[in-house]
Design an enzyme around this catalytic site. Structure first.
Site, PDB file in Angstrom:
ATOM      1  N   ASP A 104       1.114  -0.939   0.291  1.00 12.41           N
ATOM      2  CA  ASP A 104      -0.068  -0.276   0.261  1.00 12.41           C
ATOM      3  C   ASP A 104       0.947   0.935  -0.102  1.00 12.41           C
ATOM      4  OD1 ASP A 104      -2.047   1.666  -0.069  1.00 12.41           O
ATOM      5  OD2 ASP A 104      -2.135   1.773   2.480  1.00 12.41           O
ATOM      6  N   SER A 105       0.242   2.463  -0.370  1.00  9.01           N
ATOM      7  CA  SER A 105       1.390   3.489  -0.466  1.00  9.01           C
ATOM      8  C   SER A 105       1.382   4.141   1.182  1.00  9.01           C
ATOM      9  CB  SER A 105       0.312   5.042  -0.888  1.00  9.01           C
ATOM     10  OG  SER A 105      -1.019   5.015   0.258  1.00  9.01           O
TER      11      SER A 105
ATOM     12  N   CYS B 145      -4.373  -1.214  -2.465  1.00  9.51           N
ATOM     13  CA  CYS B 145      -4.559   0.517  -2.282  1.00  9.51           C
ATOM     14  C   CYS B 145      -5.184   0.627  -3.806  1.00  9.51           C
ATOM     15  CB  CYS B 145      -3.145   0.489  -1.942  1.00  9.51           C
ATOM     16  SG  CYS B 145      -3.079   2.680  -2.961  1.00  9.51           S
TER      17      CYS B 145
ATOM     18  N   GLU C 215      -2.859   9.006   7.947  1.00  8.79           N
ATOM     19  CA  GLU C 215      -1.081   8.817   8.396  1.00  8.79           C
ATOM     20  C   GLU C 215      -0.656   9.608   9.119  1.00  8.79           C
ATOM     21  OE1 GLU C 215       0.541   6.682   5.790  1.00  8.79           O
ATOM     22  OE2 GLU C 215      -1.098   5.926   5.102  1.00  8.79           O
TER      23      GLU C 215
ATOM     24  N   CYS D 137     -11.367   2.959  -0.950  1.00 12.44           N
ATOM     25  CA  CYS D 137      -9.117   3.201  -0.214  1.00 12.44           C
ATOM     26  C   CYS D 137      -9.248   2.141   1.095  1.00 12.44           C
ATOM     27  CB  CYS D 137      -9.599   4.479  -0.106  1.00 12.44           C
ATOM     28  SG  CYS D 137      -8.039   5.063   0.840  1.00 12.44           S
TER      29      CYS D 137
ATOM     30  N   HIS E 226      -7.439   2.798   3.328  1.00 14.31           N
ATOM     31  CA  HIS E 226      -7.889   2.843   4.663  1.00 14.31           C
ATOM     32  C   HIS E 226      -8.793   2.981   5.444  1.00 14.31           C
ATOM     33  CE1 HIS E 226      -3.506   4.171   3.253  1.00 14.31           C
ATOM     34  NE2 HIS E 226      -2.852   5.471   4.421  1.00 14.31           N
TER      35      HIS E 226
END
Ligand code: DGL
Length: 269
Positions: A7-8, A70, A162, A194, A196
């Site tokens: 993932d990012s 992601c 984040e 997403c 997240h």
């Protein structure tokens, strides 16, 4: 027996946790590209280059199979990587298809023509890059007809998560849900597009109301991975397991530990 998860940043941990629970016998090597997160505000070429580099890092560590946990990377890079040709014995899979199969009540690999499905009005919450790609609508159109999708680009939410600023993340989620509802007052289903966003799932559900069915990817992707590995046991690589980050390992470990409520230790990628 190691599978790579990319993932990012931290969002893919939601998929990793579900995969660990579903497949306790499998080891995972996680890579978060926190130095370059968020991906959702980058253009498609940029996301493609970063994703390709990260996936190669996981392949080189002994993972034969890498899951792009992601949506932004899946939207911008998956098809391009697959069409460009993968190295011998290596595979990469994304997170869109399991979600859309669940939404359209399909079994894995059901490639029959698109048909009418129960759900007609779907709210899609995703990063600006995923929304701009229209990858979700494209994959949906292969499987279902007559589904109205209203997409909301949720700017700022990934950055707030984040940064560990959950108060800001919650406020942003509520304002994005309000914006969506102005365009589509009564969605039947909402897709958290997403990885997240499962960290904010309660807020999404609360803001959407109890009548909206929220589809979140972690368990769906874990189930689909279990299914894939049952058919392709040769794709279990033999590299080391663990957590890698391109960002500051201490900072990223602290955030991950906060989200998963157990000690997670990242190392420099
Ligand atoms: N978790 C990524 C996704 O699923 C977040 C993308 C980002 O870094 O903006 O889209």
């Amino acid at each position: 027996m190691t599978v790579g998860i990319f993932d990012s940043g931290l969002g893919g941990l939601t998929v990793l946790e579900a995969a660990r629970q579903r497949l306790p016998e499998v080891d995972f090597l996680y890579l978060g590209d926190s130095a370059n997160a968020p991906y959702g505000v980058r253009d498609a070429d940029d996301v493609f280059e970063l994703t390709q580099k990260a996936v190669k890092r996981l392949w080189d560590s002994g993972c034969d199979l890498v899951i792009l946990a992601c949506n932004t990377a899946s939207a911008a890079a998956l098809r391009r990587m697959q069409e460009g040709g993968l190295p011998e014995g290596k595979r990469v899979l994304g997170v869109f298809v399991p979600l859309i199969e669940a939404l359209t009540e399909r079994q894995w690999g059901d490639n029959s023509p698109p048909r009418e499905v129960a759900v007609k009005h779907v709210a899609l919450f995703a990063t600006p890059a995923t929304v701009a790609s229209r990858a979700f609508q494209r994959e949906l159109a292969f499987r279902a007809i007559g589904v109205d999708v209203e997409a909301q680009a949720c700017g700022g939410v990934v950055d707030a998560i984040e940064d560990g600023d959950m108060i800001l993340a919650e406020a942003l989620v509520r304002s994005h849900v309000e914006a969506l509802k102005r365009k589509m007052p009564n969605p039947q289903a909402a897709v958290l597009g997403c990885t997240h966003y499962p960290l904010m799932e309660k807020t999404f559900q609360d803001a959407l109301g109890p009548d909206v069915q929220v589809f979140s990817q972690a368990n769906l992707v874990a189930e689909s991975l279990a299914d894939y590995l049952a058919r392709h046991s040769d794709m279990l690589g033999d590299g080391p397991a663990g957590y890698l980050t391109t960002g500051d390992p201490r900072r990223v470990s602290d955030r991950a530990t906060q989200f998963l409520r157990r000690q997670i230790t990242f190392e420099a990628a």
